[in-house]
Scaffold this active site. Structure first.
Site, short mmCIF file in Angstrom:
data_model
loop_
_atom_site.label_atom_id
_atom_site.label_comp_id
_atom_site.label_asym_id
_atom_site.label_seq_id
_atom_site.Cartn_x
_atom_site.Cartn_y
_atom_site.Cartn_z
N TRP A 35 0.84 -1.18 0.00
CA TRP A 35 0.00 0.00 0.00
C TRP A 35 0.88 1.24 0.00
CZ3 TRP A 35 -4.26 1.04 4.20
CH2 TRP A 35 -5.07 2.09 3.77
N GLY A 69 4.64 -2.75 6.09
CA GLY A 69 3.49 -1.88 6.04
C GLY A 69 2.24 -2.54 6.56
N SER A 70 1.12 -2.06 6.05
CA SER A 70 -0.19 -2.48 6.58
C SER A 70 -0.68 -3.78 5.97
CB SER A 70 -1.21 -1.39 6.30
OG SER A 70 -1.56 -1.42 4.93
N SER A 71 -1.83 -4.21 6.44
CA SER A 71 -2.45 -5.42 5.90
C SER A 71 -2.97 -5.20 4.48
CB SER A 71 -3.58 -5.88 6.81
OG SER A 71 -4.53 -4.84 6.94
N GLY A 72 -2.93 -3.96 3.99
CA GLY A 72 -3.31 -3.68 2.60
C GLY A 72 -2.32 -4.23 1.59
#
Length: 143
Positions: A35, A69-72
């Site tokens: 992301w 980073g994020s789970s995105g």
């Protein structure tokens, strides 16, 4: 004039997502952010300070430590598959839930837990054959 010889190396690995694929390696020692770090329309790294900034992994064997980073992360790599710009295969060194899910939704042969450090053994431009089902990575280094 001396003939150029190709050097072959076989690495044993653990399957994350099955299948076989071959292609030119794109190697980075830096984790990749899904992301905000990749352009899912062309498979390029857009993270400004990343060593691969501006390069595309589309159609290549991506060799990297893993996700950050994020789970995105997985959603963006899933979009690369839908847009036809996903890597041919993925070889990574750090298993996390982000990278595991990302490999599954990207649906490309993926391996980890190699018996040699792939970041040391593989260079960008090497020809790499990933047989995730057999747990092997064959690297052809051009000399």
């Amino acid at each position: 004039m001396t003939a150029s010889l190709d050097e072959k190396l076989t690495i044993k690995a653990r399957k994350v997502v099955g299948g076989k694929a071959a292609g030119e390696a794109l190697v980075t020692r830096q984790t990749i952010s899904g992301w905000g770090g990749i352009n899912e329309r062309d498979g390029s790294i857009i993270e400004r300070l990343h060593e691969l900034h501006g390069q595309s992994f589309a159609g290549k064997v991506l060799v990297f430590p893993g996700a950050k980073g994020s789970s995105g992360w997985s959603a963006f790599f899933h979009m690369t598959r839908l847009n036809g710009v996903a890597p041919m295969a993925m070889i990574f060194t750090r298993m996390t839930t982000k990278i595991a899910l990302g490999a599954v939704v990207t649906r490309v042969p993926s391996v980890t837990d190699c018996d040699r450090d792939p970041l040391e053994a593989i260079a960008t431009g090497d020809w790499v054959e990933v047989d995730a089902d057999a747990g092997t990575v064959t690297v052809t280094r051009r000399s």
